[in-house]
Write an enzyme that holds these catalytic residues in place. Structure first.
Site, PDB file in Angstrom:
ATOM      1  N   LYS A  20      79.597  35.481   8.688  1.00 64.40           N
ATOM      2  CA  LYS A  20      79.287  36.571   9.626  1.00 64.40           C
ATOM      3  C   LYS A  20      78.694  37.761   8.879  1.00 64.40           C
ATOM      4  O   LYS A  20      77.663  38.316   9.285  1.00 64.40           O
ATOM      5  CB  LYS A  20      80.565  36.993  10.355  1.00 64.40           C
ATOM      6  CG  LYS A  20      80.444  38.281  11.150  1.00 64.40           C
ATOM      7  CD  LYS A  20      81.809  38.783  11.586  1.00 64.40           C
ATOM      8  CE  LYS A  20      81.735  40.150  12.233  1.00 64.40           C
ATOM      9  NZ  LYS A  20      81.022  40.156  13.519  1.00 64.40           N
ATOM     10  N   SER A 433      85.448  49.453  31.147  1.00 60.18           N
ATOM     11  CA  SER A 433      85.362  50.058  29.814  1.00 60.18           C
ATOM     12  C   SER A 433      84.124  50.929  29.690  1.00 60.18           C
ATOM     13  O   SER A 433      83.095  50.671  30.315  1.00 60.18           O
ATOM     14  CB  SER A 433      85.345  48.973  28.738  1.00 60.18           C
ATOM     15  OG  SER A 433      84.253  48.092  28.926  1.00 60.18           O
ATOM     16  N   GLU A 484      89.315  52.917  28.926  1.00 64.00           N
ATOM     17  CA  GLU A 484      89.946  51.954  28.015  1.00 64.00           C
ATOM     18  C   GLU A 484      89.772  52.296  26.536  1.00 64.00           C
ATOM     19  O   GLU A 484      89.675  51.405  25.691  1.00 64.00           O
ATOM     20  CB  GLU A 484      89.448  50.527  28.304  1.00 64.00           C
ATOM     21  CG  GLU A 484      89.684  50.102  29.741  1.00 64.00           C
ATOM     22  CD  GLU A 484      89.218  48.692  30.058  1.00 64.00           C
ATOM     23  OE1 GLU A 484      88.977  47.909  29.113  1.00 64.00           O
ATOM     24  OE2 GLU A 484      89.087  48.369  31.250  1.00 64.00           O
ATOM     25  N   CYS A 516      82.991  36.534  15.955  1.00 65.64           N
ATOM     26  CA  CYS A 516      84.264  35.842  15.761  1.00 65.64           C
ATOM     27  C   CYS A 516      85.334  36.532  16.601  1.00 65.64           C
ATOM     28  O   CYS A 516      85.266  37.735  16.843  1.00 65.64           O
ATOM     29  CB  CYS A 516      84.672  35.866  14.291  1.00 65.64           C
ATOM     30  SG  CYS A 516      83.471  35.093  13.191  1.00 65.64           S
ATOM     31  N   TRP A 561      92.194  32.766  26.850  1.00 65.36           N
ATOM     32  CA  TRP A 561      91.657  33.399  25.650  1.00 65.36           C
ATOM     33  C   TRP A 561      92.717  33.605  24.570  1.00 65.36           C
ATOM     34  O   TRP A 561      92.537  34.399  23.652  1.00 65.36           O
ATOM     35  CB  TRP A 561      90.972  34.716  26.018  1.00 65.36           C
ATOM     36  CG  TRP A 561      89.714  34.479  26.822  1.00 65.36           C
ATOM     37  CD1 TRP A 561      89.155  33.273  27.148  1.00 65.36           C
ATOM     38  CD2 TRP A 561      88.866  35.472  27.412  1.00 65.36           C
ATOM     39  NE1 TRP A 561      88.018  33.447  27.883  1.00 65.36           N
ATOM     40  CE2 TRP A 561      87.808  34.780  28.070  1.00 65.36           C
ATOM     41  CE3 TRP A 561      88.881  36.865  27.443  1.00 65.36           C
ATOM     42  CZ2 TRP A 561      86.789  35.454  28.750  1.00 65.36           C
ATOM     43  CZ3 TRP A 561      87.867  37.530  28.127  1.00 65.36           C
ATOM     44  CH2 TRP A 561      86.832  36.835  28.762  1.00 65.36           C
ATOM     45  N   CYS A 643      82.675  37.224  35.395  1.00 66.61           N
ATOM     46  CA  CYS A 643      81.329  37.229  34.817  1.00 66.61           C
ATOM     47  C   CYS A 643      80.961  35.819  34.354  1.00 66.61           C
ATOM     48  O   CYS A 643      81.809  34.933  34.291  1.00 66.61           O
ATOM     49  CB  CYS A 643      81.221  38.221  33.663  1.00 66.61           C
ATOM     50  SG  CYS A 643      82.505  38.126  32.424  1.00 66.61           S
ATOM     51  N   GLU A 665      78.806  39.221  38.212  1.00 68.39           N
ATOM     52  CA  GLU A 665      77.610  39.399  37.388  1.00 68.39           C
ATOM     53  C   GLU A 665      76.437  38.700  38.076  1.00 68.39           C
ATOM     54  O   GLU A 665      76.399  37.475  38.154  1.00 68.39           O
ATOM     55  CB  GLU A 665      77.868  38.789  36.006  1.00 68.39           C
ATOM     56  CG  GLU A 665      76.759  39.012  35.026  1.00 68.39           C
ATOM     57  CD  GLU A 665      77.141  38.528  33.634  1.00 68.39           C
ATOM     58  OE1 GLU A 665      76.285  38.604  32.750  1.00 68.39           O
ATOM     59  OE2 GLU A 665      78.281  38.080  33.443  1.00 68.39           O
ATOM     60  N   HIS A 694      74.422  43.735  28.946  1.00 68.45           N
ATOM     61  CA  HIS A 694      74.233  43.113  27.638  1.00 68.45           C
ATOM     62  C   HIS A 694      72.927  43.548  26.988  1.00 68.45           C
ATOM     63  O   HIS A 694      72.678  43.232  25.831  1.00 68.45           O
ATOM     64  CB  HIS A 694      74.278  41.588  27.768  1.00 68.45           C
ATOM     65  CG  HIS A 694      75.576  41.099  28.350  1.00 68.45           C
ATOM     66  ND1 HIS A 694      75.736  40.857  29.698  1.00 68.45           N
ATOM     67  CD2 HIS A 694      76.777  40.846  27.787  1.00 68.45           C
ATOM     68  CE1 HIS A 694      76.979  40.469  29.932  1.00 68.45           C
ATOM     69  NE2 HIS A 694      77.629  40.448  28.789  1.00 68.45           N
TER      70      HIS A 694
END
EC number: 2.1.1.14
Length: 754
Positions: A20, A433, A484, A516, A561, A643, A665, A694
């Site tokens: 990364k 957020s 948030e 990640c 998740w 989304c 979305e 995005h």
């Protein structure tokens, strides 16, 4: 017939996320391509050696990817979208990154390839694009180069290749519509060429991944396998590799293929190894995926020994991970903050390799005594007080159908909510957020690392919330959020405040490209020791007369998740989380918060691979959401957000959530997703996202107004909300202010024309 062990793949990113960091340094212009390539070579060499040292017999090569293994396969086949192609038709590392990140060869923005979930995992792949009359040729020799690397290091290797049918299944047609299966005859010569090159290198076995065989495929797709593998036979031995679910539904197709072995996932599939073995050609190798590649738990090797021992000697057997270890963190030994009891329950990728070695040795010797000691911690865990909470079990057992029902139907609730909030037509809000600035991240880090005491931390967070509320009031939004600032991640934040979760320091897994994630681990019964979000929601509401949304992550998303427990069902975990968050809804309501959003972006992701299993999953997933929300009074408005969703095949379940408002979305699909809601006659309120968060691009007032008018052709205007596609955490304040100002203006224009 000694049992051979192997892995299907290994994590790529490096223990310290070296890949990364090297990728992002190269993209930023701070490292040369050679420096990036060197990091890749070092990681591959280290990972091969680590697997070998752990006792793995046959090492995977070709599992490494600079961005994504499906994208690597696209380059192997010369499948590069026209907008990303070099003028001379050459393919290089920059071509690969342009497809993944969205650039033209000139450096100008060009749409990145679409990204979607890899089957039912949290890994994302880059969707191949297919056009009518497309040509394919071997243009990217990364696999062959890496095989040469591994052979030069003296390793016994098994190249890994994504199979041709699954590759086509994963892609999408662009432009003029046609059957993408018709391209099979065009890509097979490239596969033949690759296999010929591997044969020249003395390779005995190739792992050819066809995870699509774990699906319930149509006859058209099943019929493609035989001609494909007829064309590929006769060079190296092929291990047809499946994972993520059982393959018994496609066994007749599989048995007829001219391959030399089959790998099945015994962890996630329902197949019985002995029954399946009896149906396969006697000369095939049967590779059994017994070590879970998708979770962090230590395996009960004694149990596997008992299950597999009757098969030993009946045919050539291999033992493997259930799937690639890509989905697992790398090394448990560096987790110094986990207490010894919890640590003894886990195994990361390197430890899973050692498990394969231990189990294969025991089965080869016929002596499973050594496995008893290894399996003892996972068996002792069953009675641990860290795992079992009597109060949670009692509460779960006491759930009734009424607990999942709101007091009244939506139409009654809507009247109560209109009277309470008196919102204008086309009400505006955001998803939750606001930009996570360097200052906010620094504040959290200083507090976490002890450089800042609790009082100063809370003062700092309060100031950021105050700023976020003031920004929203200036913009003229109707329903506000607190922004948030206190939350690092929408799942981790709740996990940190719920009993039953633990967190690792270095448990990173790849999500896509250089991104990640470090999922929490659910180790025991989940409960809420105290209120989680009430303090900040109440403070934010005190700063404004406008409604303030309480913000929760829903039970299914928290489950999906995280690394879940393996000793209870996913339904049980989801309902435990739902009960904990139900108390949070009640506390928010008692604190005067009248609008509460329960985000469920992962609801669709949790669907089983077999469509025949969907109804059972959706029943408990919907029930978990309703259990979470149904404690709310009629005049409390429950929102949910989803989304990356396609809704048309689960609309019944979306409606069954019975949320008062759903935000979705839709901007990237030009409102096409609303077709599902229109056809279904969705009864409640909807906020179709009017701009893509995005992208840093700021949409015009006219563009958003046009989208909303389009939405109003499908959904009655009195049930439409106005909001962005998703949370604004990753955006900067300048474009956020401008985009939201335009969004509010678009809503005001529509009010004036009504």
């Amino acid at each position: 017939m000694a049992i051979v062990n192997h892995t299907l793949g290994f994590p790529r990113v490096g223990l310290r996320r070296e890949l990364k960091k090297a990728q992002e340094s190269y993209w930023a212009g701070n490292a040369t391509q050679e420096e990036l390539l060197t990091v890749g070579r070092e990681l591959r060499a280290r990972h091969w050696q680590q697997q070998k040292d752990a006792g793995v017999d046959l090492l995977p090569v070709g599992d490494f990817a600079w961005y994504d293994h499906v994208l690597t396969t696209s380059l192997l086949l010369g499948n590069v979208p026209a907008r990303h192609q070099n003028e001379d038709g050459s393919v290089d590392l920059d071509t690969l990154f342009r497809i993944g990140r969205g650039r033209a060869p000139t450096g100008q923005p060009a749409a990145a390839a679409e990204m979607t979930k890899w089957f039912n995992t949290n890994y994302h792949y880059m969707v191949p694009e297919f056009t009518k009359g497309q040509q394919f040729k071997l243009t990217w020799t990364q696999l062959l180069d890496e095989v040469d690397e591994a052979l030069a290091l003296g390793h016994k290797v098994k190249p890994v290749l994504l199979g041709p049918v699954t590759y086509l299944w994963l892609g999408k047609v662009k432009g003029e519509q046609f059957d993408r299966l018709s391209l099979l005859q065009d890509i097979l010569p490239v596969y033949q060429q690759v296999l010929a090159e591997l044969t020249k290198r003395g390779i005995e076995w190739v792992q050819i991944d066809e995870p699509a065989l774990a699906l319930e495929l149509s006859q058209e797709w099943l019929a493609a396998f035989k001609p494909a593998y007829d064309a590929l036979q006769g060079q190296v031995k092929l291990l047809l590799t499946t994972y993520f679910d059982s393959v018994s539904q496609n066994l007749e197709t599989i048995k007829a293929l001219p391959v030399q072995g089959l790998h099945i996932d015994l962890v996630h599939g329902k197949d019985d190894a002995a029954t399946l073995s009896a149906q396969l050609p006697a000369n095939w190798v049967l590779s059994l995926g017994v070590i879970n590649g998708r979770n962090v738990w230590r395996a009960d090797l004694s149990n596997w020994f008992e299950r597999l021992q009757p098969l030993v000697g009946t045919r050539d057997l291999w033992l493997g991970s259930s799937c690639s270890l890509l989905h697992s963190p790398i090394d448990l030994s560096v987790e110094v903050r986990l207490d010894d009891e919890v640590k003894s329950w886990f195994a990361f990728a390197i430890q899973k390799c050692a498990e394969l070695s231990l189990l294969s040795q025991a089965l080869n010797s016929g002596n499973g005594q050594a496995l008893e000691a290894y399996s003892a911690p996972i068996r002792a865990r069953r009675t641990s007080t860290r795992v079992n909470n009597v109060a949670v079990a009692q509460r779960l057992a006491a759930i009734t159908a009424q607990d999942s029902q709101r007091q009244n139907v939506y139409s009654v609730r809507a009247d109560a909510q209109r009277e309470r909030f008196n919102l204008p037509a086309w009400p505006t809000t955001t998803i939750g957020s606001f930009p996570q600035t360097t200052e906010i991240r620094g504040l959290r880090l200083d507090f976490k690392q002890g450089r800042l005491d609790g009082n100063n931390y809370r003062t700092g967070i309060a100031e950021h919330i105050k700023q976020a509320v003031a920004e929203q009031e200036r913009l003229g939004l109707d329903v506000l959020v607190h922004g948030e600032a206190e939350r690092n991640d929408m799942v981790e934040y709740f996990g940190e405040h719920l009993d039953g979760f633990v967190f690792t320091q270095n448990g990173w897994v790849q999500s896509y490209g250089s991104r990640c994630v470090k999922p929490p681990v659910i180790i025991g019964d989940v409960s809420r020791p105290e209120a989680i979000t009430v303090e900040w929601a109440k403070y934010a509401q005190s700063l404004t007369d406008k409604p303030m949304k309480g913000m929760l992550t829903g039970p299914v998303t928290i489950l999906c998740w995280s690394f879940p427990r393996e000793d209870v069902t996913r339904e049980t975990i989801a309902k435990q989380i739902a009960l904990a968050l139900r108390d949070e809804v009640a506390d928010l309501e008692a604190a005067g918060i009248g609008i509460i959003q329960i985000d469920e972006p992962a609801l669709r992701e949790g669907l089983p691979l077999h469509r025949s299993d969907w109804d059972a999953y959706l029943a408990w997933a919907v029930d978990a959401f309703r259990l979470n929300a149904a404690v709310a009074k009629d005049d409390t408005q429950i929102h949910t957000h989803m989304c990356y969703c396609e809704f048309n095949d689960i609309m019944d379940s979306i409606a069954a959530l019975d949320a008062d408002v759903i935000t979705i979305e839709t901007s990237r699909s030009d409102m096409e997703l609303l077709e599902s809601f229109e056809e279904f006659e969705y009864p409640n309120e909807i906020g179709p996202g009017v701009y893509d968060i995005h992208s840093p691009n700021v949409p015009s007032v006219e563009w958003m107004e046009a989208l909303l008018k389009k939405a109003a052709q499908r959904i009655p205007a009195e049930r439409l909300w106005v909001n962005p596609d998703c949370g604004l955490k990753t955006r900067g304040w300048p474009e956020t202010r401008q985009a939201l100002a335009n969004m509010v203006q678009a809503a005001q224009r529509l009010r004036e024309t009504q």
